[in-house]
Design a protein around this motif. Structure first.
Motif, PDB file in Angstrom:
ATOM      1  N   HIS A  26      -5.880 -13.599  11.409  1.00 51.90           N
ATOM      2  CA  HIS A  26      -4.482 -13.723   9.967  1.00 51.90           C
ATOM      3  C   HIS A  26      -4.816 -12.214   8.632  1.00 51.90           C
ATOM      4  CE1 HIS A  26      -4.552 -17.665   9.878  1.00 51.90           C
ATOM      5  NE2 HIS A  26      -6.398 -17.813   9.789  1.00 51.90           N
ATOM      6  N   ALA A  27      -5.669 -11.692   8.935  1.00 53.96           N
ATOM      7  CA  ALA A  27      -5.036 -10.368   8.014  1.00 53.96           C
ATOM      8  C   ALA A  27      -5.079  -9.345   9.377  1.00 53.96           C
ATOM      9  CB  ALA A  27      -6.804  -9.794   7.720  1.00 53.96           C
ATOM     10  N   TYR A  28      -5.117  -9.734  10.440  1.00 49.07           N
ATOM     11  CA  TYR A  28      -4.520  -8.211  11.179  1.00 49.07           C
ATOM     12  C   TYR A  28      -3.255  -8.483  11.569  1.00 49.07           C
ATOM     13  CZ  TYR A  28      -3.944  -5.151  15.706  1.00 49.07           C
ATOM     14  OH  TYR A  28      -2.968  -4.314  16.139  1.00 49.07           O
ATOM     15  N   SER A  29      -2.281  -9.446  11.813  1.00 53.74           N
ATOM     16  CA  SER A  29      -1.400 -10.186  12.110  1.00 53.74           C
ATOM     17  C   SER A  29      -0.271  -9.860  11.109  1.00 53.74           C
ATOM     18  CB  SER A  29      -1.205 -11.405  12.751  1.00 53.74           C
ATOM     19  OG  SER A  29      -2.096 -12.138  11.387  1.00 53.74           O
ATOM     20  N   ALA A  30      -1.061 -10.498   9.491  1.00 56.62           N
ATOM     21  CA  ALA A  30       0.104 -10.281   7.850  1.00 56.62           C
ATOM     22  C   ALA A  30       0.379  -8.654   8.187  1.00 56.62           C
ATOM     23  CB  ALA A  30      -0.841 -10.417   7.114  1.00 56.62           C
ATOM     24  N   TYR A  31      -1.046  -7.816   8.198  1.00 57.58           N
ATOM     25  CA  TYR A  31      -1.019  -6.292   8.414  1.00 57.58           C
ATOM     26  C   TYR A  31      -0.188  -5.778   9.246  1.00 57.58           C
ATOM     27  CZ  TYR A  31      -1.923  -1.153   8.236  1.00 57.58           C
ATOM     28  OH  TYR A  31      -1.723  -0.320   8.236  1.00 57.58           O
ATOM     29  N   LYS A  32      -0.090  -6.076  10.351  1.00 58.50           N
ATOM     30  CA  LYS A  32       1.957  -5.710  11.413  1.00 58.50           C
ATOM     31  C   LYS A  32       2.929  -6.123  11.142  1.00 58.50           C
ATOM     32  CE  LYS A  32      -0.970  -3.202  14.489  1.00 58.50           C
ATOM     33  NZ  LYS A  32      -0.428  -2.107  13.979  1.00 58.50           N
ATOM     34  N   PHE A  33       2.915  -7.454  10.124  1.00 56.46           N
ATOM     35  CA  PHE A  33       3.870  -8.086   9.692  1.00 56.46           C
ATOM     36  C   PHE A  33       4.403  -7.247   8.777  1.00 56.46           C
ATOM     37  CE2 PHE A  33       3.307 -12.094  12.212  1.00 56.46           C
ATOM     38  CZ  PHE A  33       3.862 -11.813  13.584  1.00 56.46           C
ATOM     39  N   GLY A  34       4.032  -6.474   8.024  1.00 58.38           N
ATOM     40  CA  GLY A  34       4.208  -6.108   6.966  1.00 58.38           C
ATOM     41  C   GLY A  34       3.823  -6.260   5.014  1.00 58.38           C
ATOM     42  N   ASP A  35       2.517  -7.016   5.323  1.00 59.46           N
ATOM     43  CA  ASP A  35       2.096  -7.009   4.053  1.00 59.46           C
ATOM     44  C   ASP A  35       0.401  -6.447   5.045  1.00 59.46           C
ATOM     45  OD1 ASP A  35       1.024  -8.026   2.273  1.00 59.46           O
ATOM     46  OD2 ASP A  35      -0.135  -9.988   2.087  1.00 59.46           O
ATOM     47  N   ASP A  36       0.811  -5.868   3.632  1.00 56.14           N
ATOM     48  CA  ASP A  36      -1.043  -4.404   3.487  1.00 56.14           C
ATOM     49  C   ASP A  36      -1.629  -4.965   2.319  1.00 56.14           C
ATOM     50  OD1 ASP A  36       0.480  -3.817   1.180  1.00 56.14           O
ATOM     51  OD2 ASP A  36       0.293  -1.754   1.198  1.00 56.14           O
ATOM     52  N   PRO A  72      -5.857 -12.698   2.088  1.00 57.41           N
ATOM     53  CA  PRO A  72      -4.968 -12.738   0.873  1.00 57.41           C
ATOM     54  C   PRO A  72      -4.038 -12.764   1.485  1.00 57.41           C
ATOM     55  CG  PRO A  72      -6.544 -10.993   0.291  1.00 57.41           C
ATOM     56  CD  PRO A  72      -7.205 -11.874   1.592  1.00 57.41           C
ATOM     57  N   VAL A  73      -2.554 -13.704   1.526  1.00 54.45           N
ATOM     58  CA  VAL A  73      -1.411 -13.492   2.548  1.00 54.45           C
ATOM     59  C   VAL A  73      -0.663 -12.909   1.163  1.00 54.45           C
ATOM     60  CG1 VAL A  73       0.107 -14.020   3.932  1.00 54.45           C
ATOM     61  CG2 VAL A  73      -2.087 -13.765   4.360  1.00 54.45           C
ATOM     62  N   ARG A  74       0.475 -12.278   1.253  1.00 53.38           N
ATOM     63  CA  ARG A  74       2.241 -12.043   0.335  1.00 53.38           C
ATOM     64  C   ARG A  74       3.009 -12.422   1.532  1.00 53.38           C
ATOM     65  NH1 ARG A  74       1.459  -7.904  -4.353  1.00 53.38           N
ATOM     66  NH2 ARG A  74       3.261  -8.936  -4.752  1.00 53.38           N
ATOM     67  N   ALA A  75       3.298 -13.728   2.116  1.00 53.55           N
ATOM     68  CA  ALA A  75       4.659 -13.986   3.028  1.00 53.55           C
ATOM     69  C   ALA A  75       6.243 -13.655   2.320  1.00 53.55           C
ATOM     70  CB  ALA A  75       4.577 -15.626   3.233  1.00 53.55           C
ATOM     71  N   SER A  76       5.976 -13.019   0.901  1.00 47.00           N
ATOM     72  CA  SER A  76       7.214 -12.625   0.697  1.00 47.00           C
ATOM     73  C   SER A  76       7.724 -11.087   1.386  1.00 47.00           C
ATOM     74  CB  SER A  76       7.542 -12.147  -1.022  1.00 47.00           C
ATOM     75  OG  SER A  76       6.261 -12.106  -1.342  1.00 47.00           O
ATOM     76  N   ARG A  77       6.343 -10.571   1.495  1.00 48.87           N
ATOM     77  CA  ARG A  77       6.855  -8.855   2.341  1.00 48.87           C
ATOM     78  C   ARG A  77       6.519  -9.472   3.775  1.00 48.87           C
ATOM     79  NH1 ARG A  77       2.072  -5.743  -0.312  1.00 48.87           N
ATOM     80  NH2 ARG A  77       2.069  -5.341  -1.882  1.00 48.87           N
ATOM     81  N   PHE A  78       6.838 -10.346   4.473  1.00 51.56           N
ATOM     82  CA  PHE A  78       7.619 -10.227   4.982  1.00 51.56           C
ATOM     83  C   PHE A  78       9.233  -9.631   5.803  1.00 51.56           C
ATOM     84  CE2 PHE A  78       3.572 -13.089   6.719  1.00 51.56           C
ATOM     85  CZ  PHE A  78       2.456 -11.929   6.152  1.00 51.56           C
ATOM     86  N   LYS A  79       9.523  -9.799   7.335  1.00 52.34           N
ATOM     87  CA  LYS A  79      10.343  -9.534   6.888  1.00 52.34           C
ATOM     88  C   LYS A  79      11.163 -11.276   7.030  1.00 52.34           C
ATOM     89  CE  LYS A  79      14.332  -7.563  10.537  1.00 52.34           C
ATOM     90  NZ  LYS A  79      13.850  -6.497  12.071  1.00 52.34           N
ATOM     91  N   MET A  84       7.162 -16.028   9.959  1.00 51.33           N
ATOM     92  CA  MET A  84       6.271 -15.057  10.384  1.00 51.33           C
ATOM     93  C   MET A  84       5.756 -15.854   9.634  1.00 51.33           C
ATOM     94  SD  MET A  84       7.801 -11.069   9.800  1.00 51.33           S
ATOM     95  CE  MET A  84       8.642 -10.666  11.567  1.00 51.33           C
ATOM     96  N   GLY A  85       4.901 -16.461   8.396  1.00 52.87           N
ATOM     97  CA  GLY A  85       4.206 -17.271   7.937  1.00 52.87           C
ATOM     98  C   GLY A  85       3.389 -18.405   8.818  1.00 52.87           C
ATOM     99  N   ILE A  86       4.349 -18.688   9.716  1.00 52.93           N
ATOM    100  CA  ILE A  86       3.754 -19.939  10.367  1.00 52.93           C
ATOM    101  C   ILE A  86       2.387 -19.025  11.632  1.00 52.93           C
ATOM    102  CG2 ILE A  86       4.666 -21.069  12.528  1.00 52.93           C
ATOM    103  CD1 ILE A  86       6.581 -21.885  10.822  1.00 52.93           C
ATOM    104  N   VAL A  87       3.712 -17.880  12.507  1.00 55.54           N
ATOM    105  CA  VAL A  87       2.555 -16.987  13.075  1.00 55.54           C
ATOM    106  C   VAL A  87       1.135 -16.213  12.307  1.00 55.54           C
ATOM    107  CG1 VAL A  87       2.173 -14.709  14.602  1.00 55.54           C
ATOM    108  CG2 VAL A  87       4.368 -16.384  13.949  1.00 55.54           C
ATOM    109  N   VAL A  88       0.792 -16.470  11.005  1.00 51.87           N
ATOM    110  CA  VAL A  88      -0.612 -15.026  10.529  1.00 51.87           C
ATOM    111  C   VAL A  88      -1.322 -16.278  10.134  1.00 51.87           C
ATOM    112  CG1 VAL A  88      -1.426 -14.321   8.802  1.00 51.87           C
ATOM    113  CG2 VAL A  88       0.929 -13.727   9.484  1.00 51.87           C
ATOM    114  N   SER A  89      -0.637 -17.737  10.365  1.00 52.95           N
ATOM    115  CA  SER A  89      -1.740 -18.984  10.149  1.00 52.95           C
ATOM    116  C   SER A  89      -2.052 -19.667  11.021  1.00 52.95           C
ATOM    117  CB  SER A  89      -0.947 -20.224   9.539  1.00 52.95           C
ATOM    118  OG  SER A  89      -0.188 -19.719   8.359  1.00 52.95           O
ATOM    119  N   ALA A  90      -1.517 -19.260  11.692  1.00 55.18           N
ATOM    120  CA  ALA A  90      -1.182 -20.248  13.425  1.00 55.18           C
ATOM    121  C   ALA A  90      -2.974 -19.519  13.954  1.00 55.18           C
ATOM    122  CB  ALA A  90      -0.381 -20.231  14.391  1.00 55.18           C
ATOM    123  N   VAL A  91      -2.553 -17.516  13.758  1.00 53.70           N
ATOM    124  CA  VAL A  91      -3.320 -16.773  15.129  1.00 53.70           C
ATOM    125  C   VAL A  91      -5.089 -17.421  14.376  1.00 53.70           C
ATOM    126  CG1 VAL A  91      -1.597 -15.360  15.229  1.00 53.70           C
ATOM    127  CG2 VAL A  91      -2.993 -15.091  13.452  1.00 53.70           C
TER     128      VAL A  91
END
Length: 217
Positions: A26-36, A72-79, A84-91
């Motif tokens: 979850h954390a790594y995919s969120a970081y790669k999508f732009g949410d640090d 903790p994930v802030r999907a609003s930071r994703f492009k 990308m929220g679906i992907v982060v949840s699914a991984v």
């Protein structure tokens, strides 16, 4: 006790692996999508200490379900927040499926090459127990986390798939979803007709993965 007491060392090791990889995914995919957010919280790591929740781990041992510390994930930071929220949840659940599949593959390799029997009978039994739990618990977590009830990953995937109007209503009533989740987990008659049949998919998935990998042996 949901698990045999003598198997707790194997189960504890498997839970550390399963929960750590799940939350790291979850954390790594969120970081790669732009949410640090998770990165700044120190969650983009395979260090189990930052991911494990003591109560959630104990409950899994004694009740058959549990949790780790949510990332903790802030999907609003994703492009593309919803996709990308679906992907982060699914991984997260997918990482558990991959671990379970790798466990099946490694166990088959050990059997087919004879390495399983190279040591003492005690070592052989220990390896069997470890891999059996590695496979069963991770595939169980894959199925369990995809149930579309809060606070599970399946619910977050479902909300991101819904139109905004329905998504807003779901978020307004999320506490009722959590109430339903607790009811079906803690009330045995409800659990038998709702949760248990879903978790029965674990055996179906495991059998199909074994049949698939057996094609290569």
């Amino acid at each position: 006790m949901w698990y045999p007491l003598e198997d707790l060392p194997f189960i504890a090791l498997v839970l550390i692996i399963a929960f750590t990889v799940h939350e790291f995914a979850h954390a790594y995919s969120a970081y790669k999508f732009g949410d640090d957010t998770a990165y700044l919280a120190g969650r983009v790591t395979l260090n189990p200490r930052v991911h494990l929740d003591v109560i959630g781990t104990i409950l899994l041992l004694i009740a058959g379900f549990g949790w780790a510390k949510p990332v903790p994930v802030r999907a609003s930071r994703f492009k593309h927040p919803r996709l990308m929220g679906i992907v982060v949840s699914a991984v997260g659940p997918l990482s558990n499926l991959i671990i379970g599949a790798l466990g099946i593959l490694l166990l088959l390799v050990l059997h087919e090459t004879g390495l399983m029997y190279a040591g003492s009978r005690g070592v052989e039994m220990a390896l069997e127990r470890f891999f059996n739990y590695l496979i069963s618990i991770n595939i169980l977590l894959f199925v369990f986390n995809l149930i579309p009830l809060p606070p599970l990953d399946g619910y977050r995937i479902l909300t991101d798939l819904m139109p905004l109007r329905i998504r807003f209503k779901m978020e307004q009533n999320v506490q009722w979803g959590m109430f339903v989740f607790l009811l079906i987990v803690f009330i045995p008659p409800l659990r038998r007709v709702t949760l248990d049949p879903i978790l029965g998919l674990t055996d179906v998935i495991t059998r199909n993965l074994i049949q698939f990998f057996m094609l290569f042996f």
